[in-house]
Scaffold this motif. Structure first.
Motif, PDB file in Angstrom:
ATOM      1  N   LEU A 271       0.810  -1.219   0.000  1.00 36.72           N
ATOM      2  CA  LEU A 271       0.000   0.000   0.000  1.00 36.72           C
ATOM      3  C   LEU A 271       0.842   1.267   0.000  1.00 36.72           C
ATOM      4  O   LEU A 271       0.356   2.341  -0.375  1.00 36.72           O
ATOM      5  CB  LEU A 271      -0.922   0.011   1.222  1.00 36.72           C
ATOM      6  CG  LEU A 271      -2.179  -0.854   1.150  1.00 36.72           C
ATOM      7  CD1 LEU A 271      -2.869  -0.880   2.509  1.00 36.72           C
ATOM      8  CD2 LEU A 271      -3.138  -0.332   0.078  1.00 36.72           C
ATOM      9  N   THR A 272       2.081   1.176   0.440  1.00 41.05           N
ATOM     10  CA  THR A 272       2.946   2.360   0.526  1.00 41.05           C
ATOM     11  C   THR A 272       4.214   2.203  -0.308  1.00 41.05           C
ATOM     12  O   THR A 272       5.196   2.911  -0.084  1.00 41.05           O
ATOM     13  CB  THR A 272       3.317   2.623   1.993  1.00 41.05           C
ATOM     14  OG1 THR A 272       3.822   1.424   2.600  1.00 41.05           O
ATOM     15  CG2 THR A 272       2.095   3.088   2.781  1.00 41.05           C
ATOM     16  N   THR A 273       4.201   1.288  -1.266  1.00 39.63           N
ATOM     17  CA  THR A 273       5.341   1.099  -2.160  1.00 39.63           C
ATOM     18  C   THR A 273       5.057   1.811  -3.481  1.00 39.63           C
ATOM     19  O   THR A 273       4.229   1.367  -4.272  1.00 39.63           O
ATOM     20  CB  THR A 273       5.605  -0.395  -2.404  1.00 39.63           C
ATOM     21  OG1 THR A 273       5.862  -1.052  -1.160  1.00 39.63           O
ATOM     22  CG2 THR A 273       6.800  -0.587  -3.325  1.00 39.63           C
ATOM     23  N   HIS A 329      12.423  -3.448   2.799  1.00 37.85           N
ATOM     24  CA  HIS A 329      11.568  -2.259   2.812  1.00 37.85           C
ATOM     25  C   HIS A 329      12.217  -1.110   3.588  1.00 37.85           C
ATOM     26  O   HIS A 329      11.969   0.061   3.285  1.00 37.85           O
ATOM     27  CB  HIS A 329      10.194  -2.608   3.392  1.00 37.85           C
ATOM     28  CG  HIS A 329       9.340  -3.396   2.452  1.00 37.85           C
ATOM     29  ND1 HIS A 329       9.432  -4.763   2.337  1.00 37.85           N
ATOM     30  CD2 HIS A 329       8.388  -3.007   1.554  1.00 37.85           C
ATOM     31  CE1 HIS A 329       8.568  -5.187   1.433  1.00 37.85           C
ATOM     32  NE2 HIS A 329       7.931  -4.140   0.938  1.00 37.85           N
ATOM     33  N   TYR A 336      13.747   6.549  -0.510  1.00 37.17           N
ATOM     34  CA  TYR A 336      12.793   7.664  -0.534  1.00 37.17           C
ATOM     35  C   TYR A 336      13.383   8.890   0.159  1.00 37.17           C
ATOM     36  O   TYR A 336      13.204  10.032  -0.290  1.00 37.17           O
ATOM     37  CB  TYR A 336      11.495   7.263   0.165  1.00 37.17           C
ATOM     38  CG  TYR A 336      10.656   6.247  -0.559  1.00 37.17           C
ATOM     39  CD1 TYR A 336      10.949   5.854  -1.867  1.00 37.17           C
ATOM     40  CD2 TYR A 336       9.545   5.663   0.053  1.00 37.17           C
ATOM     41  CE1 TYR A 336      10.172   4.921  -2.530  1.00 37.17           C
ATOM     42  CE2 TYR A 336       8.752   4.733  -0.602  1.00 37.17           C
ATOM     43  CZ  TYR A 336       9.079   4.368  -1.889  1.00 37.17           C
ATOM     44  OH  TYR A 336       8.298   3.452  -2.545  1.00 37.17           O
ATOM     45  N   ARG A 395      -0.606  -2.546  -4.329  1.00 39.80           N
ATOM     46  CA  ARG A 395       0.178  -1.635  -5.165  1.00 39.80           C
ATOM     47  C   ARG A 395      -0.693  -0.936  -6.198  1.00 39.80           C
ATOM     48  O   ARG A 395      -0.391   0.192  -6.607  1.00 39.80           O
ATOM     49  CB  ARG A 395       1.316  -2.406  -5.831  1.00 39.80           C
ATOM     50  CG  ARG A 395       2.395  -2.821  -4.849  1.00 39.80           C
ATOM     51  CD  ARG A 395       3.555  -3.546  -5.503  1.00 39.80           C
ATOM     52  NE  ARG A 395       4.605  -3.826  -4.531  1.00 39.80           N
ATOM     53  CZ  ARG A 395       5.726  -4.474  -4.808  1.00 39.80           C
ATOM     54  NH1 ARG A 395       5.933  -4.920  -6.049  1.00 39.80           N
ATOM     55  NH2 ARG A 395       6.636  -4.682  -3.874  1.00 39.80           N
ATOM     56  N   CYS A 398      -2.031   1.896  -4.360  1.00 40.11           N
ATOM     57  CA  CYS A 398      -0.987   2.889  -4.144  1.00 40.11           C
ATOM     58  C   CYS A 398      -0.753   3.729  -5.403  1.00 40.11           C
ATOM     59  O   CYS A 398      -0.553   4.947  -5.319  1.00 40.11           O
ATOM     60  CB  CYS A 398       0.309   2.197  -3.719  1.00 40.11           C
ATOM     61  SG  CYS A 398       1.678   3.332  -3.367  1.00 40.11           S
ATOM     62  N   PHE A 402      -1.206   7.611  -5.335  1.00 41.26           N
ATOM     63  CA  PHE A 402      -0.024   8.440  -5.557  1.00 41.26           C
ATOM     64  C   PHE A 402      -0.215   9.361  -6.761  1.00 41.26           C
ATOM     65  O   PHE A 402       0.210  10.525  -6.736  1.00 41.26           O
ATOM     66  CB  PHE A 402       1.207   7.553  -5.773  1.00 41.26           C
ATOM     67  CG  PHE A 402       2.501   8.312  -5.732  1.00 41.26           C
ATOM     68  CD1 PHE A 402       3.133   8.558  -4.526  1.00 41.26           C
ATOM     69  CD2 PHE A 402       3.093   8.781  -6.894  1.00 41.26           C
ATOM     70  CE1 PHE A 402       4.328   9.263  -4.478  1.00 41.26           C
ATOM     71  CE2 PHE A 402       4.274   9.494  -6.855  1.00 41.26           C
ATOM     72  CZ  PHE A 402       4.906   9.736  -5.638  1.00 41.26           C
ATOM     73  N   ALA A 418       4.025   9.057   1.200  1.00 42.28           N
ATOM     74  CA  ALA A 418       4.245   7.620   0.990  1.00 42.28           C
ATOM     75  C   ALA A 418       5.345   7.097   1.904  1.00 42.28           C
ATOM     76  O   ALA A 418       5.251   5.987   2.449  1.00 42.28           O
ATOM     77  CB  ALA A 418       4.592   7.349  -0.466  1.00 42.28           C
ATOM     78  N   GLY A 421       4.012   6.690   5.362  1.00 44.17           N
ATOM     79  CA  GLY A 421       3.166   5.496   5.409  1.00 44.17           C
ATOM     80  C   GLY A 421       3.966   4.219   5.395  1.00 44.17           C
ATOM     81  O   GLY A 421       3.619   3.240   6.080  1.00 44.17           O
ATOM     82  N   LEU A 422       5.072   4.189   4.631  1.00 41.84           N
ATOM     83  CA  LEU A 422       5.914   2.999   4.578  1.00 41.84           C
ATOM     84  C   LEU A 422       6.564   2.725   5.933  1.00 41.84           C
ATOM     85  O   LEU A 422       6.676   1.563   6.350  1.00 41.84           O
ATOM     86  CB  LEU A 422       6.981   3.166   3.499  1.00 41.84           C
ATOM     87  CG  LEU A 422       7.964   2.002   3.325  1.00 41.84           C
ATOM     88  CD1 LEU A 422       7.223   0.707   2.987  1.00 41.84           C
ATOM     89  CD2 LEU A 422       8.988   2.328   2.242  1.00 41.84           C
ATOM     90  N   SER A 425       3.884   1.208   8.093  1.00 44.86           N
ATOM     91  CA  SER A 425       3.559  -0.143   7.624  1.00 44.86           C
ATOM     92  C   SER A 425       4.650  -1.137   7.982  1.00 44.86           C
ATOM     93  O   SER A 425       4.369  -2.280   8.367  1.00 44.86           O
ATOM     94  CB  SER A 425       3.344  -0.127   6.109  1.00 44.86           C
ATOM     95  OG  SER A 425       2.251   0.695   5.758  1.00 44.86           O
TER      96      SER A 425
END
Length: 448
Positions: A271-273, A329, A336, A395, A398, A402, A418, A421-422, A425
């Motif tokens: 969801l956050t990738t 991750h 990021y 994804r 996401c 995004f 994002a 969120g990652l 998560s």
């Protein structure tokens, strides 16, 4: 890479005598030929796919003039539509003994048939429909392919086997953008030429699958069966009746706590990738790279992935596949952070691409190996499909979110959201996976 076939020896190095009616005990290869053949198919197919992926973002945004939200919709189709048929592909492959190759072949063939239609797609609805069919093919083939790798490999070596396959697959991902770049530079109608060459390469991949991938897969085992005494009488055993797995059996796999936790964590992190295409667009803009260099950005990711896939796969076999998946991750989160940092220019772009490739090396094949360890052999296709579907659907969401966030707030702000969120998560996934670890043993059959 291979373990030589050998018979058992005594302490002096001489071969032990075996019963005349006992077949020689063979040690199976760490990386079986089936894995290498599937790796060759994936290599060729990825050359074709990455040729399209390398130019698609620029073709859609600059060539067709679509907004980031429109591209987010197309990118969501790439990730989401395949997920809708992945469960069906895994279930069909598990039914009737040896359908894995057949279902995978249908998926590869369907994707190959779509490539010649890309030059004719000049509007969002038409392009979306072509990509949807192409991703349907990918959804059909992914779970059966990973099931064939799992079934052909001993459980203790699945991380390495998936690493070898992903390394070969990534070699294609490395070559695809190079071919696309060369075609763009050598032709006038560059995008149409890229799509045409991609179609020819995809057809070659289907041919290699048909000719070189075996139809049958030996059941994996870590134990060596001792030879019976020469005068031993083997009791007669009638084969136990077996019915093909039903769809409810496949869905019932989620009753297994280990598989359920793995599926939830894969979806939560998905969801956050941020998709590769959005990340490359951000890198191109933040690094002020010329547009004609854009197809080369995936090369940094692919090169890092290629170099690290096998070592990290072997490390996952020795340490912990789930912990390595989470660590990957963490590496992505660091990437990021570099994109959002004040550090710009070519060195910063290269650093982000290296971290991006490391993320894939620590997660892609490792997740498949972790899944294989908690699913019975007869449900390998469905088990791989369940985890892959959860991740792909996440994804898909996401990509849509995004794209909308980019249109509203700009790319940097969307990436910052994002990244936050990652981080949340990853912490939640670490909590869910804190108990126990996957084993290398074959999972016993439990009827749903």
């Amino acid at each position: 890479m291979y373990l030589a076939d050998s018979r058992s020896t005594d302490a002096r190095g001489t071969r032990a005598a075996a019963a005349p009616d006992t077949p020689p005990v063979r040690r199976r290869a760490v990386v079986p030929s089936t894995v290498l053949a599937l790796g060759a198919v994936s290599l060729i197919t990825d050359v074709s796919s990455e040729m399209v992926t390398a130019v698609l973002p620029l073709y859609v945004v600059a060539g067709l003039g679509l907004s980031p939200l429109g591209f987010g919709l197309l990118d969501g189709i790439n990730n989401g539509v395949g997920a809708l048929v992945r469960l069906a592909g895994g279930h069909l492959a598990d039914r009737g003994g040896h359908r894995h190759k057949l279902v995978a072949g249908l998926g590869y063939g369907l994707s190959a048939l779509c490539k010649p239609l890309l030059p004719l797609a000049h509007t969002l609805p038409v392009l979306g429909a072509v990509l949807a069919v192409d991703r349907t093919g990918k959804g059909l083939r992914t779970a059966p392919r990973d099931a064939m790798i799992s079934l052909a490999t001993e459980p203790a070596h699945r991380g390495r086997a998936f690493g070898v396959h992903r390394a070969m697959d990534t070699t294609g991902a490395l070559l695809g953008p190079l071919v696309a770049f060369a075609v763009l530079r050598a032709t006038v109608d560059g995008y149409d030429a890229v799509f045409t060459v991609s179609a020819c390469v995809a057809a070659l991949g289907v041919l290699v699958l048909v000719l070189f991938v075996p139809r049958h897969n030996a059941a994996p085992t870590d134990a060596v069966r001792p030879s019976p005494a020469p005068d031993a009488v083997r009791p007669s055993r009638s084969p136990e009746p077996s019915r093909p797995p039903a769809l409810r059996d496949a869905l019932g796999l989620l009753r297994r706590p280990e598989l359920r936790r793995l599926t939830v964590c894969a979806a939560l992190l998905g969801l956050t990738t941020v998709s590769d295409s959005f990340l490359y667009l951000l890198l191109q803009r933040e690094g002020d790279l010329p547009a004609h260099l854009f197809p080369l950005l995936p090369l940094g990711t692919a090169a890092s992935f290629l170099l690290l896939a096998v070592p990290l796969g072997a490390l996952a076999d020795r340490v912990s596949r789930r912990r390595l998946f989470l660590a990957g991750h963490g590496v992505l989160l660091l990437g990021y952070g570099l994109v959002l940092s004040p550090w710009h220019g070519v060195p910063a772009v290269l650093a982000v691409l290296v971290l991006h490739g490391t993320f894939y090396a620590a997660t892609d094949g490792v997740l498949a190996a972790a899944t294989a360890s908690v699913v019975p052999d007869r449900h390998q296709g469905a088990g791989q499909a369940l985890v892959g579907t959860g991740q792909a659907l996440a994804r898909f969401g996401c990509s849509l979110a995004f794209g909308a966030a980019w249109s509203l707030w700009g790319g940097r702000t969307a990436l910052a959201v994002a990244a936050a969120g990652l981080a949340v998560s990853a912490a939640a996934a670490a909590f869910l996976l804190r108990t126990g670890d996957e084993t290398a043993a074959t999972v016993p059959e439990v009827r749903a």
